[in-house]
Every structure is written in C-alpha cells, then in structure tokens.
Motif scaffolding. Structure first.
Motif, PDB file in Angstrom:
ATOM      1  N   SER A   1       0.806  -1.227   0.000  1.00  6.59           N
ATOM      2  CA  SER A   1       0.000   0.000   0.000  1.00  6.59           C
ATOM      3  C   SER A   1       0.836   1.272   0.000  1.00  6.59           C
ATOM      4  CB  SER A   1      -0.962   0.004   1.179  1.00  6.59           C
ATOM      5  OG  SER A   1      -0.235   0.026   2.398  1.00  6.59           O
ATOM      6  N   ASN A   2       1.955   1.302   0.716  1.00  6.41           N
ATOM      7  CA  ASN A   2       2.688   2.561   0.810  1.00  6.41           C
ATOM      8  C   ASN A   2       3.953   2.609  -0.041  1.00  6.41           C
ATOM      9  OD1 ASN A   2       4.712   1.265   2.292  1.00  6.41           O
ATOM     10  ND2 ASN A   2       3.811   1.832   4.250  1.00  6.41           N
ATOM     11  N   GLY A   3       4.144   1.641  -0.896  1.00  3.43           N
ATOM     12  CA  GLY A   3       5.270   1.669  -1.812  1.00  3.43           C
ATOM     13  C   GLY A   3       6.419   0.790  -1.364  1.00  3.43           C
ATOM     14  N   ARG A   4       7.317   0.541  -2.318  1.00  4.87           N
ATOM     15  CA  ARG A   4       8.554  -0.187  -2.025  1.00  4.87           C
ATOM     16  C   ARG A   4       9.627   0.253  -3.006  1.00  4.87           C
ATOM     17  NH1 ARG A   4       9.096  -5.003  -5.415  1.00  4.87           N
ATOM     18  NH2 ARG A   4       7.183  -5.268  -6.621  1.00  4.87           N
ATOM     19  N   ASN A   5      10.848   0.042  -2.637  1.00  3.92           N
ATOM     20  CA  ASN A   5      12.010   0.413  -3.431  1.00  3.92           C
ATOM     21  C   ASN A   5      12.065   1.914  -3.729  1.00  3.92           C
ATOM     22  OD1 ASN A   5      11.294  -2.521  -4.107  1.00  3.92           O
ATOM     23  ND2 ASN A   5      13.445  -2.368  -4.713  1.00  3.92           N
TER      24      ASN A   5
ATOM     25  N   THR B   1       9.673   3.126  -6.603  1.00 13.10           N
ATOM     26  CA  THR B   1       9.590   2.579  -7.947  1.00 13.10           C
ATOM     27  C   THR B   1       8.468   1.558  -8.088  1.00 13.10           C
ATOM     28  OG1 THR B   1      11.937   2.958  -8.224  1.00 13.10           O
ATOM     29  CG2 THR B   1      10.932   1.432  -9.766  1.00 13.10           C
ATOM     30  N   PHE B   2       8.169   0.871  -7.003  1.00 10.80           N
ATOM     31  CA  PHE B   2       7.130  -0.161  -7.008  1.00 10.80           C
ATOM     32  C   PHE B   2       6.210   0.047  -5.814  1.00 10.80           C
ATOM     33  CE2 PHE B   2      10.953  -2.085  -8.914  1.00 10.80           C
ATOM     34  CZ  PHE B   2      10.478  -2.282 -10.191  1.00 10.80           C
ATOM     35  N   GLY B   3       5.237  -0.838  -5.682  1.00 11.62           N
ATOM     36  CA  GLY B   3       4.269  -0.748  -4.595  1.00 11.62           C
ATOM     37  C   GLY B   3       3.114   0.154  -4.963  1.00 11.62           C
ATOM     38  N   GLY B   4       2.250   0.379  -4.017  1.00 13.00           N
ATOM     39  CA  GLY B   4       1.053   1.152  -4.272  1.00 13.00           C
ATOM     40  C   GLY B   4      -0.052   0.265  -4.806  1.00 13.00           C
ATOM     41  N   SER B   5      -1.146   0.861  -5.207  1.00 20.66           N
ATOM     42  CA  SER B   5      -2.346   0.109  -5.581  1.00 20.66           C
ATOM     43  C   SER B   5      -2.133  -0.831  -6.767  1.00 20.66           C
ATOM     44  CB  SER B   5      -3.502   1.063  -5.883  1.00 20.66           C
ATOM     45  OG  SER B   5      -3.205   1.849  -7.030  1.00 20.66           O
TER      46      SER B   5
END
Length: 144
Positions: free
Chosen positions: A24-28, A46-50
């Motif tokens: 949900s809150n992003g990654r990388n 760069t990744f993550g989120g909906s």
C-alpha cells in the motif's frame, strides 16, 4: 522494501523513521528526497502502491507522519519512477517516470502541493526522450 531514516551527525546514529511495506505505501524508494517549502519531505518509490507501479509520498518530520499522495497506474500517469523530484519557483513538484504514459516510455509530471493535484505535462515518445532512469530534473524555468 525500503526504509526512510534520519542520520544524526552529532551522535553518529541512524534512526529509522518509516518502513515501506511493499504494497500500500510503496517499495524500493529511489532517487533523492526533497524538502519542500512547506517543510515536508517528498519522494517516490519505484514499485508498490495500488497497482505495484510506484507512489509519490510525503513525510512530515514534525509529526513523523507518512502520507501517500499518488499511486502511479501506468498509461494515465506513468509508472516506475526512478529519479528525483524537484520543487520549482512556482512551489510545484516536478518528476518523471521511467515507463507508462501513452507510449510506455515514461512521463514528465507536475504535482501541486497546494491542491494535492497531479498533472501529466508530457509523454515521452522516443523522439523527445524516453524511459528516463535514475535521472534528475534540473530547474530550467526561471522565475518571471
């Protein structure tokens, strides 16, 4: 996944402020974090989120509060940002994504902090550049 941290030069200690959870809150998170004129920090993952295509986030050092401002979703607003944001003289943030947009070669975008609104400014198409990766914008617009 990623961590937002603070480094104290006086004590030579690293203090973890926030964990990116990968969904949900992003990654990388990549690129630099910018401190905007409102005192808050802004960055991108760069990744993550909906849709797992990255997020634009805000971190308030005064309250230690994280807020996701935008999910990148592909064609309409780009995906996989890898560079850094800048704040221009008009107090708006500008950034790029490495893919997505109408040509799947990334976009240049504007984020208005006052209204929390996103505007795609340009789709990269190969002729005007394409797939910016680890690039940093510079402010090319001078104050009128």
């Amino acid at each position: 996944m990623g961590v937002l941290f603070e480094y104290d030069l006086t004590t030579n200690t690293c203090i973890k402020k926030f964990d990116f959870d990968g969904s949900s809150n992003g990654r990388n998170p990549r690129g630099s974090i910018v401190q905007a004129s409102n005192g808050k920090l802004y960055g991108m993952t760069t990744f993550g989120g909906s849709d797992d295509m990255g997020v634009l986030f805000e971190y308030n050092p005064a309250t230690n509060g994280y807020s996701k401002k935008l999910d990148f979703v592909g064609i309409s607003n780009g995906s996989s940002p890898c560079g850094s944001l800048i704040q221009a003289y008009n107090d708006k943030l500008y950034g790029m994504t490495s893919i997505g947009g109408s040509n799947n070669q990334g976009v240049l975008f504007e984020y208005d902090l006052s209204f929390n609104t996103y505007s795609k400014k340009m789709d990269f198409d190969g002729n005007n550049g394409g797939s910016p990766y680890y690039s940093h914008l510079i402010e090319i617009c001078s104050q009128p």
